[in-house]
Design a protein around this motif. Structure first.
Motif, PDB file in Angstrom:
ATOM      1  N   ASN A 164      19.499  16.653  48.053  1.00 55.34           N
ATOM      2  CA  ASN A 164      19.594  15.979  49.353  1.00 55.34           C
ATOM      3  C   ASN A 164      20.965  15.306  49.462  1.00 55.34           C
ATOM      4  O   ASN A 164      21.766  15.336  48.533  1.00 55.34           O
ATOM      5  N   GLU A 165      21.205  14.683  50.598  1.00 58.56           N
ATOM      6  CA  GLU A 165      22.540  14.140  50.860  1.00 58.56           C
ATOM      7  C   GLU A 165      22.944  13.085  49.817  1.00 58.56           C
ATOM      8  O   GLU A 165      24.089  13.056  49.360  1.00 58.56           O
ATOM      9  N   ASP A 166      21.999  12.225  49.452  1.00 60.87           N
ATOM     10  CA  ASP A 166      22.283  11.189  48.450  1.00 60.87           C
ATOM     11  C   ASP A 166      22.629  11.806  47.101  1.00 60.87           C
ATOM     12  O   ASP A 166      23.545  11.360  46.422  1.00 60.87           O
ATOM     13  N   GLN A 167      21.861  12.822  46.737  1.00 58.33           N
ATOM     14  CA  GLN A 167      22.112  13.472  45.442  1.00 58.33           C
ATOM     15  C   GLN A 167      23.460  14.186  45.439  1.00 58.33           C
ATOM     16  O   GLN A 167      24.172  14.178  44.432  1.00 58.33           O
ATOM     17  N   ARG A 168      23.800  14.776  46.592  1.00 55.63           N
ATOM     18  CA  ARG A 168      25.124  15.425  46.676  1.00 55.63           C
ATOM     19  C   ARG A 168      26.235  14.387  46.563  1.00 55.63           C
ATOM     20  O   ARG A 168      27.242  14.606  45.902  1.00 55.63           O
ATOM     21  N   ALA A 169      26.029  13.236  47.204  1.00 56.30           N
ATOM     22  CA  ALA A 169      27.031  12.167  47.124  1.00 56.30           C
ATOM     23  C   ALA A 169      27.182  11.678  45.683  1.00 56.30           C
ATOM     24  O   ALA A 169      28.291  11.421  45.210  1.00 56.30           O
ATOM     25  N   GLN A 170      26.055  11.570  44.992  1.00 53.28           N
ATOM     26  CA  GLN A 170      26.099  11.146  43.583  1.00 53.28           C
ATOM     27  C   GLN A 170      26.870  12.139  42.725  1.00 53.28           C
ATOM     28  O   GLN A 170      27.685  11.749  41.885  1.00 53.28           O
TER      29      GLN A 170
ATOM     30  N   GLN B  26      31.600   1.605  40.868  1.00 52.88           N
ATOM     31  CA  GLN B  26      30.817   2.386  39.896  1.00 52.88           C
ATOM     32  C   GLN B  26      30.453   1.565  38.669  1.00 52.88           C
ATOM     33  O   GLN B  26      29.889   2.085  37.710  1.00 52.88           O
TER      34      GLN B  26
ATOM     35  N   ARG C  16      29.148  14.212  43.733  1.00 58.00           N
ATOM     36  CA  ARG C  16      30.574  14.075  44.091  1.00 58.00           C
ATOM     37  C   ARG C  16      31.213  12.885  43.390  1.00 58.00           C
ATOM     38  O   ARG C  16      32.293  12.988  42.830  1.00 58.00           O
ATOM     39  N   ASN C  17      30.547  11.730  43.452  1.00 57.60           N
ATOM     40  CA  ASN C  17      31.112  10.524  42.836  1.00 57.60           C
ATOM     41  C   ASN C  17      31.376  10.728  41.359  1.00 57.60           C
ATOM     42  O   ASN C  17      32.344  10.234  40.812  1.00 57.60           O
TER      43      ASN C  17
END
Ligand SMILES: Nc1ncnc2c1ncn2[C@@H]1O[C@H](COP(=O)(O)OP(=O)(O)O)[C@@H](O)[C@H]1O
Ligand SMILES: [Mg+2]
Length: 229
Positions: free
Chosen positions: A76-82, A114, A84-85
C-alpha cells in the motif's frame, strides 16, 4: 548478481479529460545490484514518468515493478513510502531543497526524522566531502546552483540508499558546474556501492554508466552496455 529493480510489461496511460495518452508501452528491463545505469531519450519520451513508476511514486496502468525484491503492487502507499525511505535516494534537476532550512538542516532533518542519533555529525561529514564545509548555515537561496545540487547529493547519500535515481541532475547547471557535480556523484557512488540510475537526454553523461537504455516515444529503442566499460 541479483537484480534490484525488475520491470515487466510496464505501461502508463494518462487520462486528461476525455483524452487518453499512453506515455509508456511494453517496458521491460532489469537493473542489477551495484551497477550504474542510464535511461536516456528526448524530452517527452517518458523518462520522468518511468522513474516515478520505478520508485513507486506513481502506479502503472499495466505491468509490474519489483524494487529490492518487493512487488510494488503488493504494497500500500504507506508501505511503498517506507520502502522508499529505507532504500531509495533521489536527485532532481531543480535540487528540491527546502528553502527554510539551512544546508546542514536539509541533510540532517530527514536523518533526524528517521531517528538517527548521528544525524548532525553525519550530515556535516557529508557536506564537507562535497566541499561545503564552510556553507553549513547557508540557506538554499544563498547558494549557487552547483552548491545546491551538492547539498542534494549529500542528502541523497545520507541514508545510504540501495538505489539512487538522478533525474537530469545537471539540467539546471552550466557545463563546467554540471561536470563537477557528476564527478562527485560518481565518487560518492563508488564509495557507497549504491546502484545508480541516471535519467538524462545527454548521451555523453549516459556513457559514464555501465548500461544505457534508450527510450523514444514511450518505448525502448535499445539497451546496450556502454562503450566506456
Ligand atoms: N501527469 C500527467 N498527465 C498527463 N500527461 C503527462 C503527465 N506527466 C507527463 N505527461 C506526458 O507524458 C509524456 C512523457 O513525459 P515525461 O515522462 O515527463 O517525459 P521526459 O521526462 O522524458 O521529458 C509527455 O508527453 C508528457 O506531456
Ligand atoms: Mg523528465
Amino acid at each position: 548478481m541479483p537484480n534490484i529493480l525488475k520491470i515487466t510489461g510496464l505501461e502508463k496511460t494518462y487520462n486528461s479529460g476525455s483524452k487518453e495518452l499512453t506515455v509508456l508501452k511494453n517496458i521491460n528491463f532489469e537493473i542489477q545490484k551495484g551497477e550504474t545505469f542510464s535511461i536516456i531519450g528526448p524530452s517527452g519520451s517518458g523518462k520522468t514518468t518511468l522513474l516515478g513508476l520505478c520508485a513507486g511514486l506513481d502506479q502503472p496502468s499495466a505491468g509490474q515493478v519489483e524494487l529490492c525484491g518487493q512487488n510494488l503492487s503488493d504494497l500500500n502507499e504507506d508501505q511503498r513510502a517506507q520502502l522508499r525511505n529505507k532504500e531509495v535516494g533521489f536527485i532532481f534537476q531543480n535540487f528540491q531543497l527546502l528553502p527554510t532550512l539551512s544546508a546542514l538542516e536539509n541533510v540532517s532533518v530527514p536523518l533526524e526524522l528517521q531517528g538517527n542519533p548521528q544525524a548532525e555529525a553525519k550530515s556535516k561529514a557529508l557536506l564537507e566531502k562535497v566541499g561545503l564545509g564552510s556553507r553549513l548555515d547557508h540557506y538554499p537561496s544563498q547558494l549557487s546552483g552547483g552548491e545546491q545540487q551538492r547539498v542534494a547529493l549529500a542528502r541523497a547519500f545520507s541514508n545510504a540508499p540501495s538505489i539512487l535515481f538522478a533525474d537530469e541532475p545537471t539540467g539546471n547547471l552550466d557545463e563546467e558546474t554540471g561536470n563537477k557535480v557528476i564527478e562527485l556523484l560518481f565518487e560518492l557512488n563508488r564509495e557507497a556501492g549504491t546502484t545508480l540510475v541516471i535519467i538524462s537526454h545527454d548521451l555523453e553523461l549516459a556513457r559514464k554508466t555501465q548500461h544505457i537504455l534508450r527510450l523514444k516515444g514511450g518505448q525502448i529503442l535499445t539497451e546496450e552496455s556502454s562503450i566506456a566499460h
